[in-house]
Design a protein around this motif. Structure first.
Motif, PDB file in Angstrom:
ATOM      1  N   ALA A 119      -6.120  10.001   9.175  1.00 16.01           N
ATOM      2  CA  ALA A 119      -5.859   8.595   9.269  1.00 16.01           C
ATOM      3  C   ALA A 119      -5.862   8.017  10.924  1.00 16.01           C
ATOM      4  O   ALA A 119      -6.822   8.557  11.498  1.00 16.01           O
ATOM      5  CB  ALA A 119      -4.344   8.184   8.785  1.00 16.01           C
ATOM      6  N   ARG A 122       1.298  14.537   6.615  1.00 17.11           N
ATOM      7  CA  ARG A 122       1.600  14.345   5.106  1.00 17.11           C
ATOM      8  C   ARG A 122       2.785  14.996   4.545  1.00 17.11           C
ATOM      9  O   ARG A 122       2.756  16.074   3.951  1.00 17.11           O
ATOM     10  CB  ARG A 122       0.350  14.831   4.214  1.00 17.11           C
ATOM     11  CG  ARG A 122       0.480  14.607   2.896  1.00 17.11           C
ATOM     12  CD  ARG A 122      -0.823  15.285   1.900  1.00 17.11           C
ATOM     13  NE  ARG A 122      -1.768  14.612   2.403  1.00 17.11           N
ATOM     14  CZ  ARG A 122      -3.170  15.188   1.641  1.00 17.11           C
ATOM     15  NH1 ARG A 122      -3.145  16.056   0.858  1.00 17.11           N
ATOM     16  NH2 ARG A 122      -4.252  14.627   1.955  1.00 17.11           N
ATOM     17  N   PRO A 155     -15.338   9.675   3.077  1.00 11.34           N
ATOM     18  CA  PRO A 155     -15.657  11.115   2.446  1.00 11.34           C
ATOM     19  C   PRO A 155     -15.822  12.130   3.285  1.00 11.34           C
ATOM     20  O   PRO A 155     -16.858  11.690   4.299  1.00 11.34           O
ATOM     21  CB  PRO A 155     -16.729  10.751   1.374  1.00 11.34           C
ATOM     22  CG  PRO A 155     -16.501   9.328   1.131  1.00 11.34           C
ATOM     23  CD  PRO A 155     -16.188   8.485   2.409  1.00 11.34           C
ATOM     24  N   PRO A 179      -6.892  14.868   5.768  1.00  9.83           N
ATOM     25  CA  PRO A 179      -7.460  13.367   6.498  1.00  9.83           C
ATOM     26  C   PRO A 179      -6.415  13.076   7.539  1.00  9.83           C
ATOM     27  O   PRO A 179      -5.256  13.064   7.303  1.00  9.83           O
ATOM     28  CB  PRO A 179      -7.344  12.465   5.184  1.00  9.83           C
ATOM     29  CG  PRO A 179      -7.620  13.263   3.969  1.00  9.83           C
ATOM     30  CD  PRO A 179      -6.806  14.427   4.296  1.00  9.83           C
ATOM     31  N   THR A 190      -2.951   6.036   5.721  1.00  8.80           N
ATOM     32  CA  THR A 190      -3.659   5.472   4.945  1.00  8.80           C
ATOM     33  C   THR A 190      -3.270   6.123   3.562  1.00  8.80           C
ATOM     34  O   THR A 190      -2.407   7.311   3.301  1.00  8.80           O
ATOM     35  CB  THR A 190      -5.254   6.109   5.020  1.00  8.80           C
ATOM     36  OG1 THR A 190      -5.215   7.517   4.761  1.00  8.80           O
ATOM     37  CG2 THR A 190      -5.719   5.510   6.419  1.00  8.80           C
ATOM     38  N   SER A 191      -3.738   5.503   2.400  1.00  9.06           N
ATOM     39  CA  SER A 191      -3.345   6.135   1.102  1.00  9.06           C
ATOM     40  C   SER A 191      -3.864   7.296   0.780  1.00  9.06           C
ATOM     41  O   SER A 191      -3.089   8.247   0.082  1.00  9.06           O
ATOM     42  CB  SER A 191      -3.641   5.080  -0.039  1.00  9.06           C
ATOM     43  OG  SER A 191      -5.192   4.853   0.054  1.00  9.06           O
ATOM     44  N   ASN A 192      -4.784   7.903   1.230  1.00  5.24           N
ATOM     45  CA  ASN A 192      -5.530   9.112   1.029  1.00  5.24           C
ATOM     46  C   ASN A 192      -4.647  10.150   1.989  1.00  5.24           C
ATOM     47  O   ASN A 192      -4.537  11.389   1.566  1.00  5.24           O
ATOM     48  CB  ASN A 192      -6.974   8.835   1.097  1.00  5.24           C
ATOM     49  CG  ASN A 192      -7.554  10.559   0.787  1.00  5.24           C
ATOM     50  OD1 ASN A 192      -7.266  11.139   0.109  1.00  5.24           O
ATOM     51  ND2 ASN A 192      -8.584  10.662   1.664  1.00  5.24           N
ATOM     52  N   ALA A 193      -4.528   9.813   3.277  1.00  7.42           N
ATOM     53  CA  ALA A 193      -3.893  10.733   4.255  1.00  7.42           C
ATOM     54  C   ALA A 193      -2.482  10.938   4.042  1.00  7.42           C
ATOM     55  O   ALA A 193      -1.812  11.951   4.313  1.00  7.42           O
ATOM     56  CB  ALA A 193      -4.379  10.165   5.568  1.00  7.42           C
ATOM     57  N   TYR A 214     -10.320   5.515   9.365  1.00  5.09           N
ATOM     58  CA  TYR A 214     -10.310   5.022   8.147  1.00  5.09           C
ATOM     59  C   TYR A 214     -10.640   5.899   7.209  1.00  5.09           C
ATOM     60  O   TYR A 214     -11.470   6.742   7.404  1.00  5.09           O
ATOM     61  CB  TYR A 214     -11.023   3.659   8.001  1.00  5.09           C
ATOM     62  CG  TYR A 214     -10.857   2.646   6.821  1.00  5.09           C
ATOM     63  CD1 TYR A 214      -9.863   1.896   6.454  1.00  5.09           C
ATOM     64  CD2 TYR A 214     -11.874   3.068   5.759  1.00  5.09           C
ATOM     65  CE1 TYR A 214      -9.659   1.085   5.337  1.00  5.09           C
ATOM     66  CE2 TYR A 214     -11.730   2.092   4.500  1.00  5.09           C
ATOM     67  CZ  TYR A 214     -10.686   1.325   4.408  1.00  5.09           C
ATOM     68  OH  TYR A 214     -10.516   0.581   3.325  1.00  5.09           O
ATOM     69  N   ASP A 215     -10.130   5.989   5.956  1.00  7.22           N
ATOM     70  CA  ASP A 215     -10.519   7.019   4.873  1.00  7.22           C
ATOM     71  C   ASP A 215     -11.967   7.037   4.578  1.00  7.22           C
ATOM     72  O   ASP A 215     -12.441   6.007   4.376  1.00  7.22           O
ATOM     73  CB  ASP A 215      -9.845   6.590   3.657  1.00  7.22           C
ATOM     74  CG  ASP A 215      -8.436   7.296   3.881  1.00  7.22           C
ATOM     75  OD1 ASP A 215      -7.495   6.786   2.648  1.00  7.22           O
ATOM     76  OD2 ASP A 215      -7.991   7.917   4.527  1.00  7.22           O
TER      77      ASP A 215
END
Length: 401
Positions: free
Chosen positions: A110, A306, A214, A108, A282-285, A211-212
């Protein structure tokens, strides 16, 4: 057994065989040189086929996992304190990749994806264009998004909105600019097309603001491609290097500051010679960063995705280490790859946006070229002449018999 002149049926059969032999010989004699000299004929070569198969079995080093570097004698060692899942260091001018780690791993991106958004939309909207924001244009902003403070029914210049994108990473500003560009989905599709045109094959665009979402991914390689391309756009280069600006709020304006800490020196030491480009989180990336710096006439771009250690500032400190290494290693390492998209083997040596490949495709679609057409026409002509000669021969024989 009858001895004497052949029957009429036998003579006709012999004529037919004669005609077939003449026609086949003509086609083979004329067509073979054309096939041998054409690219299609050349591709039938067993040797060429073996070379193609060998190349397919040996992927470029940038596709291999782990760290890729080709040091010469005396080259500095790649920094060991870089914990990022994926990173890359490249020369902006030449596009040569000096070193990389998991360069094509899809992760991801971001807000670093906003660089692709800018590359796609900047050329379509004049900076001085004024636009009054409508409520519908601000719908759909993801929860927890970074915002610059765009408000409905307020009029902004496009340049104001771009500063909101580059400095504050404002997803609200992205929404409005995307609306001016034809809409959210249209913008995502155009970004995807732009990525492919630049040779960035790891990127899948779902949400243009980064933005995160899928399935939304990019890579250290692709982000470096976007950063390099951005520095060649004067507007992009100006926005990504801006440290502070005023953002309008009706009758007044408030200060906004770039969130790239290597550029501003907020929380970490400012990197000497830094010229942008874009950070993200982002919390995912996790933390992501594209950074470019200039020193002694050389410009480098690094991407860091990351980091797995060191906290929120690690992405900046690891980018610092990679930039320092890149400036020391320049001229002491051999390239492990290139940010320049590969050209077809038969294409002329032109720029990545050269129309030559398009012309080549049109010519292929239109049919065979003059050499092939001449071969076919010549074969047909010889065949027709052979048939006429044989029929005349047949007529004379039948008249006598």
């Amino acid at each position: 057994m009858t001895i004497g002149s052949p029957s009429r049926a036998t003579r006709v059969s012999r004529v037919a065989v004669y005609c077939s032999a003449v026609c086949c010989s003509a086609v083979c004699a004329v067509g073979a040189p054309a096939i041998a000299s054409s690219p299609e004929g050349a591709r039938l070569s067993v040797e060429a086929g073996a070379q193609d198969a060998k190349a397919a079995q040996e992927p470029p080093s940038l596709y291999r996992p782990g760290t890729q570097v080709r040091p010469r004698a005396g080259a500095p060692r790649v920094p060991r304190d870089v914990s990022a899942t994926s990173w890359l260091v490249a020369d902006v001018r030449s596009g040569e990749v000096l070193a990389a780690h998991n360069a094509h791993r899809r992760l991801p991106p971001a807000s670093t994806l906003k660089t692709l958004f800018a590359l796609t939309v900047l050329p379509t909207l004049p900076a001085g264009l004024r636009h009054t924001v409508e409520r519908e244009e601000l719908e759909g902003i993801g929860a927890g998004s970074s915002l610059v403070g765009v408000e409905e029914n307020r009029t902004y210049r496009v340049a104001d909105l771009w500063r909101g994108v580059f400095l504050s990473s404002g997803n609200d500003a992205v929404r409005v600019l995307a609306a001016l560009n034809g809409g959210w989905r249209t913008t995502a599709e155009r970004m995807q097309d732009k990525a492919r045109a630049l040779g960035a094959r790891d990127t899948r665009v779902v949400s243009p603001d980064g933005y995160d979402a899928p399935g939304q991914v990019s890579s250290a390689y692709d982000l470096a491609v976007f950063g390099r391309a951005g520095l060649r756009n004067a507007e992009f280069a100006e926005y990504c290097a801006t440290v502070t600006a005023k953002f309008p709020a009706g009758g007044w304006a408030y200060d906004i500051q770039n969130t790239n800490r290597l550029l501003t020196g907020t929380g970490v030491a400012r990197y000497p010679g830094l010229i942008g480009i874009k950070n993200g989180y982002t919390s995912n990336a996790g933390n992501t960063l594209i950074a470019a710096a200039e020193r002694d006439g050389r410009t480098l771009v690094v991407t860091v995705m990351r980091p797995r250690a060191g906290g929120g500032f690690a992405v900046y400190e690891e980018a610092r280490s990679l930039l320092d290494w890149g400036f020391r290693a320049a001229g002491r390492v051999d390239a492990v790859g290139s940010l320049v998209p590969p050209r077809p083997a038969a294409a002329p040596q032109a720029g990545p946006e050269s129309p030559a490949p398009v012309r080549e495709e049109k010519e292929r679609a239109a049919g065979p070229g003059w050499p092939a057409a001449g071969a076919i026409t010549g074969a047909a002509g010889l065949g027709a002449a052979a048939v006429a000669l044989a029929l005349r021969f047949k007529g004379a024989r039948l008249a006598r018999g």
